[in-house]
Motif scaffolding. Structure first.
Motif, PDB file in Angstrom:
ATOM      1  N   VAL A  36       0.841  -1.199   0.000  1.00  0.00           N
ATOM      2  CA  VAL A  36       0.000   0.000   0.000  1.00  0.00           C
ATOM      3  C   VAL A  36       0.874   1.246   0.000  1.00  0.00           C
ATOM      4  O   VAL A  36       0.677   2.178  -0.795  1.00  0.00           O
ATOM      5  CB  VAL A  36      -0.947   0.012   1.229  1.00  0.00           C
ATOM      6  N   LEU A  37       1.876   1.269   0.888  1.00  0.00           N
ATOM      7  CA  LEU A  37       2.778   2.415   0.955  1.00  0.00           C
ATOM      8  C   LEU A  37       3.535   2.607  -0.351  1.00  0.00           C
ATOM      9  O   LEU A  37       3.710   3.740  -0.830  1.00  0.00           O
ATOM     10  CB  LEU A  37       3.765   2.250   2.116  1.00  0.00           C
ATOM     11  N   GLN A  38       3.983   1.503  -0.924  1.00  0.00           N
ATOM     12  CA  GLN A  38       4.734   1.592  -2.173  1.00  0.00           C
ATOM     13  C   GLN A  38       3.870   2.176  -3.290  1.00  0.00           C
ATOM     14  O   GLN A  38       4.324   3.029  -4.058  1.00  0.00           O
ATOM     15  CB  GLN A  38       5.256   0.203  -2.575  1.00  0.00           C
ATOM     16  N   GLN A  39       2.630   1.729  -3.377  1.00  0.00           N
ATOM     17  CA  GLN A  39       1.726   2.268  -4.399  1.00  0.00           C
ATOM     18  C   GLN A  39       1.440   3.747  -4.157  1.00  0.00           C
ATOM     19  O   GLN A  39       1.318   4.530  -5.103  1.00  0.00           O
ATOM     20  CB  GLN A  39       0.418   1.473  -4.431  1.00  0.00           C
ATOM     21  N   CYS A  40       1.355   4.119  -2.885  1.00  0.00           N
ATOM     22  CA  CYS A  40       1.120   5.532  -2.558  1.00  0.00           C
ATOM     23  C   CYS A  40       2.316   6.385  -2.956  1.00  0.00           C
ATOM     24  O   CYS A  40       2.166   7.566  -3.291  1.00  0.00           O
ATOM     25  CB  CYS A  40       0.852   5.688  -1.062  1.00  0.00           C
ATOM     26  N   ARG A  41       3.506   5.780  -2.932  1.00  0.00           N
ATOM     27  CA  ARG A  41       4.718   6.524  -3.295  1.00  0.00           C
ATOM     28  C   ARG A  41       4.880   6.652  -4.802  1.00  0.00           C
ATOM     29  O   ARG A  41       5.255   7.718  -5.306  1.00  0.00           O
ATOM     30  CB  ARG A  41       5.959   5.821  -2.722  1.00  0.00           C
ATOM     31  N   VAL A  42       4.624   5.555  -5.522  1.00  0.00           N
ATOM     32  CA  VAL A  42       4.976   5.533  -6.954  1.00  0.00           C
ATOM     33  C   VAL A  42       3.758   5.471  -7.878  1.00  0.00           C
ATOM     34  O   VAL A  42       3.905   5.613  -9.091  1.00  0.00           O
ATOM     35  CB  VAL A  42       5.910   4.333  -7.267  1.00  0.00           C
ATOM     36  N   GLY A  43       2.572   5.266  -7.313  1.00  0.00           N
ATOM     37  CA  GLY A  43       1.386   5.066  -8.150  1.00  0.00           C
ATOM     38  C   GLY A  43       0.689   6.340  -8.570  1.00  0.00           C
ATOM     39  O   GLY A  43      -0.380   6.280  -9.180  1.00  0.00           O
ATOM     40  N   GLY A  44       1.259   7.488  -8.233  1.00  0.00           N
ATOM     41  CA  GLY A  44       0.597   8.749  -8.574  1.00  0.00           C
ATOM     42  C   GLY A  44      -0.504   9.069  -7.574  1.00  0.00           C
ATOM     43  O   GLY A  44      -0.613   8.446  -6.510  1.00  0.00           O
ATOM     44  N   GLU A  80       0.631   7.443   7.836  1.00  0.00           N
ATOM     45  CA  GLU A  80       1.651   7.283   6.798  1.00  0.00           C
ATOM     46  C   GLU A  80       1.026   7.378   5.406  1.00  0.00           C
ATOM     47  O   GLU A  80       1.555   8.048   4.514  1.00  0.00           O
ATOM     48  CB  GLU A  80       2.367   5.939   6.957  1.00  0.00           C
ATOM     49  N   VAL A  81      -0.096   6.700   5.241  1.00  0.00           N
ATOM     50  CA  VAL A  81      -0.783   6.733   3.948  1.00  0.00           C
ATOM     51  C   VAL A  81      -1.211   8.161   3.622  1.00  0.00           C
ATOM     52  O   VAL A  81      -1.039   8.639   2.498  1.00  0.00           O
ATOM     53  CB  VAL A  81      -2.011   5.789   3.969  1.00  0.00           C
ATOM     54  N   GLN A  82      -1.754   8.854   4.608  1.00  0.00           N
ATOM     55  CA  GLN A  82      -2.221  10.222   4.385  1.00  0.00           C
ATOM     56  C   GLN A  82      -1.071  11.168   4.049  1.00  0.00           C
ATOM     57  O   GLN A  82      -1.228  12.097   3.260  1.00  0.00           O
ATOM     58  CB  GLN A  82      -2.971  10.725   5.627  1.00  0.00           C
ATOM     59  N   SER A  83       0.096  10.923   4.660  1.00  0.00           N
ATOM     60  CA  SER A  83       1.236  11.793   4.372  1.00  0.00           C
ATOM     61  C   SER A  83       1.723  11.605   2.942  1.00  0.00           C
ATOM     62  O   SER A  83       2.255  12.539   2.339  1.00  0.00           O
ATOM     63  CB  SER A  83       2.374  11.501   5.356  1.00  0.00           C
ATOM     64  N   LEU A  84       1.527  10.396   2.398  1.00  0.00           N
ATOM     65  CA  LEU A  84       1.950  10.122   1.018  1.00  0.00           C
ATOM     66  C   LEU A  84       0.878  10.519   0.002  1.00  0.00           C
ATOM     67  O   LEU A  84       1.186  10.742  -1.174  1.00  0.00           O
ATOM     68  CB  LEU A  84       2.279   8.632   0.863  1.00  0.00           C
ATOM     69  N   GLN A  85      -0.373  10.590   0.454  1.00  0.00           N
ATOM     70  CA  GLN A  85      -1.491  10.968  -0.415  1.00  0.00           C
ATOM     71  C   GLN A  85      -2.292  12.080   0.276  1.00  0.00           C
ATOM     72  O   GLN A  85      -3.425  11.870   0.714  1.00  0.00           O
ATOM     73  CB  GLN A  85      -2.384   9.749  -0.688  1.00  0.00           C
ATOM     74  N   PRO A  86      -1.713  13.275   0.388  1.00  0.00           N
ATOM     75  CA  PRO A  86      -2.371  14.362   1.125  1.00  0.00           C
ATOM     76  C   PRO A  86      -3.755  14.699   0.566  1.00  0.00           C
ATOM     77  O   PRO A  86      -3.932  14.836  -0.639  1.00  0.00           O
ATOM     78  CB  PRO A  86      -1.408  15.548   0.927  1.00  0.00           C
ATOM     79  N   GLY A  87      -4.713  14.801   1.467  1.00  0.00           N
ATOM     80  CA  GLY A  87      -6.063  15.191   1.075  1.00  0.00           C
ATOM     81  C   GLY A  87      -6.909  14.090   0.474  1.00  0.00           C
ATOM     82  O   GLY A  87      -8.088  14.304   0.172  1.00  0.00           O
TER      83      GLY A  87
END
Length: 215
Positions: free
Chosen positions: A38-46, A68-75
């Motif tokens: 999940v984290l990896q997709q949030c980092r590289v998946g756009g 952590e997820v929210q920090s990688l996908q703000p909002g």
């Protein structure tokens, strides 16, 4: 619409994807079987439009994982879809920023209604959690009462009236939680219950309804 589904059960991911296709036939789905994925997709998946994820999947670090997820996908709305219906898990998820909590035991109709609510900007909380949180917080010591009645107009409990009064004052969930001695998750549950009781969809409409009640 681009949707990330995080769950360690392939069959559930496929079922959820097919359900979502009924709501958004042109959606793009990305799947992850562990929290690290999940984290990896949030980092590289756009950028995603919504993240749907289970609790306690492999590598799950606890509720801080939601942050952590929210920090990688703000909002981006992060919705928990879990087999757990424990109030502690629901509160924990909401306290850590989840914008909804959908039990896996929900019927297809309830699941679709909950997802529709989230996609339209709302917060879904299981009805059972609303009842349990209301009973627990109403039984707790209060810092003050607005009136002598246990229940008031529109079916709001005393605690909900207190939360509504804070909404009228423009206070955030964090401020309300501090003032009333509640967790932020419990405040979110009460706010959702208030919206449902008043037949409104947001804070502005709730404040207008509250003004009408006071007049």
């Amino acid at each position: 619409m681009k949707i990330l589904i995080g769950d360690d059960h392939l069959l559930f991911r496929e079922g959820l994807r097919r359900l979502l296709e009924q709501l958004h036939g042109d959606a793009i789905f990305i799947e992850a079987g562990t929290f690290d994925e999940v984290l990896q997709q949030c980092r590289v998946g756009g950028g995603f439009d919504v993240v749907l994820m289970d609790l306690h999947m492999p590598n799950w670090p606890g509720f801080d994982g939601l942050r952590e997820v929210q920090s990688l996908q703000p909002g981006v709305p992060v919705v928990v879809i879990s087999a757990s219906e424990a109030l502690s898990d629901i509160r924990g998820a909401l306290d850590h920023g989840a914008t909804g909590y959908i039990p896996k035991s929900s019927s297809v109709k309830v699941m679709m209604g909950a997802l529709n609510l989230v996609f339209s900007g709302g917060i879904y909380v299981p009805p059972g959690a609303l009842t349990a949180a209301t009973a627990a917080s109403d039984a707790a010591p209060r810092r003050g009462r607005l009136d002598g009645a246990d229940r008031s107009a529109y079916g709001l409990t005393q605690r909900q009236r207190e939360v509504l009064d804070c909404l009228r004052a423009g206070k955030s969930n964090k401020q309300i939680a501090y003032e009333l001695g509640l967790s932020e998750g419990t405040v979110k549950i009460h706010v959702t219950a208030i919206f449902k009781s008043l037949g409104v969809k947001n804070r502005t409409q709730a404040v207008i309804a509250a003004a009408a009640m006071a007049s």
